[in-house]
Design a protein around this motif. Sequence first.
Motif, mmCIF file in Angstrom:
data_model
loop_
_atom_site.group_PDB
_atom_site.id
_atom_site.type_symbol
_atom_site.label_atom_id
_atom_site.label_comp_id
_atom_site.label_asym_id
_atom_site.label_seq_id
_atom_site.Cartn_x
_atom_site.Cartn_y
_atom_site.Cartn_z
ATOM 1 N N LEU A 1 6.056 -50.186 -98.637
ATOM 2 C CA LEU A 1 4.945 -51.037 -99.052
ATOM 3 C C LEU A 1 5.264 -52.502 -98.791
ATOM 4 N N VAL A 2 6.477 -52.910 -99.125
ATOM 5 C CA VAL A 2 6.914 -54.284 -98.845
ATOM 6 C C VAL A 2 6.903 -54.544 -97.343
ATOM 7 N N ALA A 3 7.388 -53.587 -96.550
ATOM 8 C CA ALA A 3 7.404 -53.738 -95.094
ATOM 9 C C ALA A 3 5.986 -53.836 -94.530
ATOM 10 N N ALA A 4 5.062 -53.065 -95.079
ATOM 11 C CA ALA A 4 3.677 -53.119 -94.606
ATOM 12 C C ALA A 4 3.071 -54.491 -94.867
ATOM 13 N N ASN A 5 3.345 -55.042 -96.033
ATOM 14 C CA ASN A 5 2.847 -56.388 -96.336
ATOM 15 C C ASN A 5 3.493 -57.426 -95.418
ATOM 16 N N TYR A 6 4.773 -57.279 -95.149
ATOM 17 C CA TYR A 6 5.495 -58.213 -94.282
ATOM 18 C C TYR A 6 4.977 -58.132 -92.846
ATOM 19 N N SER A 7 4.627 -56.947 -92.401
ATOM 20 C CA SER A 7 4.187 -56.773 -91.013
ATOM 21 C C SER A 7 2.815 -57.384 -90.749
ATOM 22 N N ARG A 8 2.099 -57.749 -91.781
ATOM 23 C CA ARG A 8 0.771 -58.359 -91.614
ATOM 24 C C ARG A 8 0.837 -59.862 -91.345
ATOM 25 N N LYS A 9 2.044 -60.421 -91.378
ATOM 26 C CA LYS A 9 2.176 -61.859 -91.127
ATOM 27 C C LYS A 9 1.691 -62.185 -89.721
ATOM 28 N N ALA A 10 1.092 -63.333 -89.578
ATOM 29 C CA ALA A 10 0.571 -63.757 -88.271
ATOM 30 C C ALA A 10 1.721 -64.201 -87.363
ATOM 31 N N ALA A 11 1.423 -64.278 -86.091
ATOM 32 C CA ALA A 11 2.421 -64.719 -85.114
ATOM 33 C C ALA A 11 2.817 -66.171 -85.384
ATOM 34 N N ASP A 12 4.061 -66.486 -85.057
ATOM 35 C CA ASP A 12 4.553 -67.854 -85.196
ATOM 36 C C ASP A 12 5.425 -68.195 -83.983
ATOM 37 N N GLN A 13 6.162 -69.277 -84.057
ATOM 38 C CA GLN A 13 6.992 -69.707 -82.930
ATOM 39 C C GLN A 13 8.105 -68.714 -82.626
ATOM 40 N N VAL A 14 8.672 -68.114 -83.638
ATOM 41 C CA VAL A 14 9.796 -67.196 -83.435
ATOM 42 C C VAL A 14 9.309 -65.824 -82.960
ATOM 43 N N HIS A 15 8.256 -65.324 -83.562
ATOM 44 C CA HIS A 15 7.701 -64.010 -83.218
ATOM 45 C C HIS A 15 6.292 -64.210 -82.664
#
Length: 97
Positions: A32-46
């Motif tokens: 569940l924590v990973a699913a929430n983390y994976s929703r982050k938008a793209a940034d300079q690093v990723h």
Amino acid sequence: MKLAGYFITGVMALMAEALHTLSDIFVSGFLLVAANYSRKAADQVHMFGYGRAQNVAALTAAILFISFTSYKLYEESIPRLFQPGKWLTRTCGSPWE
């Protein structure tokens, strides 16, 4: 409940089920924590976002689940193979005594 049943009766199947249930709870929370983390938008690093975090978390959870459960079951069952009489004294008043 299953863990209490194991401590009362000493039946290894109850220990296996209790570990399976406990690990399911921890794995579900981790995913569940990973699913929430994976929703982050793209940034300079990723640049493509964090979507692969779920895949990595699922692989990590599977490895941890298998290793922890297997370790605890082996830890409990191997001594029973070499000293079988010692473990037969733990009963809860079954009619087959």
